[in-house]
Design an enzyme around this catalytic site. Structure first.
Site, PDB file in Angstrom:
ATOM      1  N   ASP A 260       2.201   3.123  -8.852  1.00 48.48           N
ATOM      2  CA  ASP A 260       0.897   3.410  -8.242  1.00 48.48           C
ATOM      3  C   ASP A 260       1.053   4.644  -7.385  1.00 48.48           C
ATOM      4  O   ASP A 260       2.142   4.927  -6.885  1.00 48.48           O
ATOM      5  CB  ASP A 260       0.421   2.248  -7.363  1.00 48.48           C
ATOM      6  CG  ASP A 260       1.082   2.296  -5.981  1.00 48.48           C
ATOM      7  OD1 ASP A 260       0.430   2.803  -5.039  1.00 48.48           O
ATOM      8  OD2 ASP A 260       2.245   1.873  -5.844  1.00 48.48           O
TER       9      ASP A 260
ATOM     10  N   ASP B 183      -0.990  -4.411  -1.946  1.00 45.87           N
ATOM     11  CA  ASP B 183       0.209  -4.245  -1.124  1.00 45.87           C
ATOM     12  C   ASP B 183       0.032  -5.078   0.141  1.00 45.87           C
ATOM     13  O   ASP B 183      -1.074  -5.474   0.493  1.00 45.87           O
ATOM     14  CB  ASP B 183       0.485  -2.777  -0.822  1.00 45.87           C
ATOM     15  CG  ASP B 183      -0.664  -2.070  -0.138  1.00 45.87           C
ATOM     16  OD1 ASP B 183      -1.567  -2.766   0.350  1.00 45.87           O
ATOM     17  OD2 ASP B 183      -0.662  -0.839  -0.086  1.00 45.87           O
TER      18      ASP B 183
END
Length: 378
Positions: free
Chosen positions: A266, A91
């Site tokens: 996720d 990320d």
């Protein structure tokens, strides 16, 4: 290398596919365990792989602060640093910056904040995020964006989404300038407002990305809003690109995401809950520290094939939890990660066999819950 996404089958909105990377293939819908600091807490990479995971998530923000880019480059990249040779998605750091609250200041340029580790003043922007993620060797790089908080007014969400779009263009430009051979995903923002999600999707698809994430959900909004936003947004995303729902979630959320066309998920939930003694089983959740498990010699879940269920009783896991033994957290984590992967395997099989909605009904029946309504079909 550029990922290859093969959409093999659809059953309703549910999609069955395969992501192919230089480092291996990932069957979708897929769940990615979270390895924030370059480790899935308490697990060796071999143990994580044993649970069925094919791709991991790493955290750009935290790995930038510790150990830093130089240490990472000394090892080669994050794969070599943590000894995980499968694909990794990182990320961009946007959500972590959002989580810092009062110790950060967001401007058009980027984000000024104090390092939560030592208090130093530091700055992160789209360009820096792209550079860090290149050094990490991420197979999937996420654009730098601002996670719109909830609740937010339409005006606030619009301003945030428009800045994220400008940051998306900057991320794309710098990613290309760095000649990164890997993949860049855009992130759709816009809060709970469908018209803003429309603008975000249009802007991102005009820029062009290798995949598209739906961000800014699971930040406190009601489940009905999350489902509504997904039902509205997913059909507008390119059919031939993977779709990723960020930071979600509970087993029910994965099922509902797949019902609405999501390919990738996720969440820290399986690992964090494992350390707190909340264990996922076929019928729901077992709280292992409850006294009822002290004398229960049966495994956690008779349907589970994980190392924990094959070798240990609820009584033993209860004992480890009560004594705060590290092994308890490890065995719990193995089980929860395997539960999530078994769930995804069951979902993929159901789509393959054209019986996904039947699977959904059975999934909720085992939990004694009603199936949530599904809105418009794509």
């Amino acid at each position: 290398m550029k990922l290859k996404f093969d959409l093999k089958k659809k059953n309703g909105n549910a999609r069955r596919g395969q992501l192919t990377f230089e480092r291996g293939t990932v069957q979708t819908p897929a769940f990615m365990p979270v390895g924030t600091y370059g480790t899935v807490k308490g697990m060796t990479p071999e143990e994580v792989k044993e649970t069925g995971a094919e791709i991991l998530l790493g955290n750009t923000f935290h790995l930038w602060l510790r150990p830093g880019q130089e240490v990472m480059k000394m090892h080669g990249d994050l794969h070599d640093f943590m000894n995980w040779q499968g694909p990794i998605l990182t990320d961009s750091g946007g959500f972590q910056v959002f989580s810092l609250g009062d110790i950060r200041k967001i401007t058009e340029e980027g984000v000024h904040f104090r390092n939560p580790v030592n208090g130093d003043k530091i700055f992160m922007d789209a360009e820096k995020s792209m550079e860090i993620q290149k050094d990490l060797g991420s197979d999937i790089v996420m654009i730098f964006d601002e996670c719109t908080p909830y609740p937010a007014t339409h005006a606030e969400a619009k301003k945030s989404m428009e800045m994220s779009l400008r940051w998306a263009q900057r991320s794309r430009d710098h990613f290309d300038k760095l000649e990164n051979p890997n993949n860049l995903f855009g992130i759709v923002q816009g809060g709970v407002y469908e018209d803003l999600r429309d603008v975000s999707v249009k802007g991102l698809t005009e820029i062009g990305f290798d995949g598209y994430a739906v961000g800014g959900l699971a930040v406190g909004e009601p489940k009905e809003d999350m489902h509504r936003v997904l039902e509205h947004t997913c059909p507008q995303l390119p059919e031939d690109k993977p779709r990723y729902l960020m930071g979600v979630g509970k087993p029910e959320d994965l099922v509902e995401g797949v019902r609405r066309g999501i390919d990738m998920f996720d969440c820290v939930m399986p690992t964090r809950n494992a350390r707190n003694g909340h264990l996922f089983v076929t019928g729901g959740v077992i709280k292992i520290r409850n006294a009822t498990h002290k004398t229960d010699t049966t495994p956690l879940d008779p349907h589970c094939d994980c190392y924990t269920c094959k070798n240990y009783s609820k009584s033993y896991l209860h004992h480890l939890d009560r004594c705060n033994e590290i092994l308890g957290a490890r065995l719990n984590t193995i089980h929860n990660l395997r539960y999530y992967q078994r769930l995804m395997e069951s979902i993929r099989k159901a789509i393959d066999e054209d019986r996904f909605e039947q699977f959904v009904e059975e999934f909720y029946a085992r939990r004694n819950r009603e199936v949530p309504p599904l809105g418009k079909q794509a």
